[in-house]
Motif scaffolding. Structure first.
Motif, PDB file in Angstrom:
ATOM      1  N   ASP A 164      34.318  65.115  79.763  1.00 55.48           N
ATOM      2  CA  ASP A 164      34.874  65.086  81.118  1.00 55.48           C
ATOM      3  C   ASP A 164      35.562  66.387  81.504  1.00 55.48           C
ATOM      4  O   ASP A 164      36.107  66.501  82.599  1.00 55.48           O
ATOM      5  CB  ASP A 164      35.870  63.922  81.255  1.00 55.48           C
ATOM      6  N   ASN A 165      35.556  67.356  80.583  1.00 57.90           N
ATOM      7  CA  ASN A 165      36.264  68.605  80.875  1.00 57.90           C
ATOM      8  C   ASN A 165      35.596  69.751  80.124  1.00 57.90           C
ATOM      9  O   ASN A 165      36.060  70.165  79.061  1.00 57.90           O
ATOM     10  CB  ASN A 165      37.735  68.495  80.466  1.00 57.90           C
ATOM     11  N   LEU A 166      34.507  70.253  80.701  1.00 63.60           N
ATOM     12  CA  LEU A 166      33.797  71.353  80.051  1.00 63.60           C
ATOM     13  C   LEU A 166      34.619  72.629  80.026  1.00 63.60           C
ATOM     14  O   LEU A 166      34.403  73.487  79.178  1.00 63.60           O
ATOM     15  CB  LEU A 166      32.462  71.588  80.761  1.00 63.60           C
ATOM     16  N   GLY A 167      35.575  72.745  80.957  1.00 67.66           N
ATOM     17  CA  GLY A 167      36.431  73.925  80.937  1.00 67.66           C
ATOM     18  C   GLY A 167      37.179  74.048  79.623  1.00 67.66           C
ATOM     19  O   GLY A 167      37.293  75.134  79.043  1.00 67.66           O
ATOM     20  N   THR A 168      37.684  72.930  79.127  1.00 64.99           N
ATOM     21  CA  THR A 168      38.370  72.930  77.835  1.00 64.99           C
ATOM     22  C   THR A 168      37.398  73.272  76.713  1.00 64.99           C
ATOM     23  O   THR A 168      37.739  73.998  75.772  1.00 64.99           O
ATOM     24  CB  THR A 168      39.014  71.559  77.572  1.00 64.99           C
TER      25      THR A 168
END
Length: 245
Positions: A164-168
């Motif tokens: 849910d958070n590819l940025g991380t």
């Protein structure tokens, strides 16, 4: 959102260029004579390459998947995770991006290239050299490093924790590259990426730099072949073990 192939190729070109500018730029800062960072330790280079991968991933990860590495592109294609029709365009712009990025490094550090007399320090800002003058050691180092890089990159981006958070996940990629350069980079540089080594090596051959010495083409196959084989194996193993559904 779906992006056109042209847009994704632009992302791959710019992303690869940024990686080389930040990565080899950090090498130039350490290795070239009379720079502000001359004589700094290996950690500066590890940070340069870690962030050199992290920044393009954050910018382009959702556009082109930020391959910026022919070994990753080929490995995905062999395992059926990337269309073969797009492999050559991706690899072509990765090499062009690396060539352009290295040209930027030379332009920004030109006075310091002129003040550097050690040919190996100059070549080291372009491409890799095995410190033991051993192709076998270089091959093993590049293979192991690339396997961990690509296995880890695929695992990080596919892990449910990051779904849910590819940025991380892309932050994690930067730290992965940082620790690989810090832990395994002392032997060869390292490349872990055919475009990152071969395109700058070609530019080294072409440019009339003072005291540049030889481009060491007899070694050039190592950081091309070893990463490609490692990338194919890494993605095959990850897919076989963890992408069964």
């Amino acid at each position: 959102m779906d992006y056109t192939l042209t847009t994704r190729l632009a992302a791959e070109f710019i992303g690869t260029a940024i990686m080389v500018i930040l990565g080899n730029g950090s090498v130039a800062n350490v290795e070239l004579g009379h720079t502000k960072g001359h004589g700094s330790d290996w950690a500066l280079i590890a940070f340069g390459y870690g962030f050199g991968v992290m920044i393009p991933a954050l910018i382009f990860g959702s556009i082109s998947a930020n391959h910026i590495n022919p070994a990753f592109t080929l490995g995905l294609a062999v395992s059926g995770l990337f269309p073969w029709s797009e492999v050559l365009p991706y690899i072509a712009v990765q090499f062009l991006g690396a060539f352009f990025g290295q040209a930027v490094v030379v332009a920004t550090y030109k006075p310091y290239y002129d003040q550097t007399t050690d040919p190996e320090r100059i070549l080291g800002t372009f491409s890799t050299i095995d410190a033991a003058q051993s192709k076998l050691n270089g091959f093993i180092n590049e293979f192991v490093g690339t396997f961990i890089l690509i296995f880890g990159a695929l695992g990080i981006t596919k892990a449910p924790f990051f779904s849910d958070n590819l940025g991380t996940a892309h932050l994690g990629l930067g730290f992965l590259v940082f620790v690989l350069v810090a832990s395994l980079g002392g032997a060869t540089g390292p490349a872990l990426n055919p475009a990152r080594d071969l395109a700058p090596r070609l530019l080294h051959q072409l440019l009339p730099l003072k005291n540049k010495g030889k481009s060491q083409w007899d070694y050039s196959w190592v950081p091309v072949v070893a990463p490609i084989l490692a990338g194919i194996l890494a993605i095959f193993v990850y897919k076989s073990l963890f992408m069964l559904s």
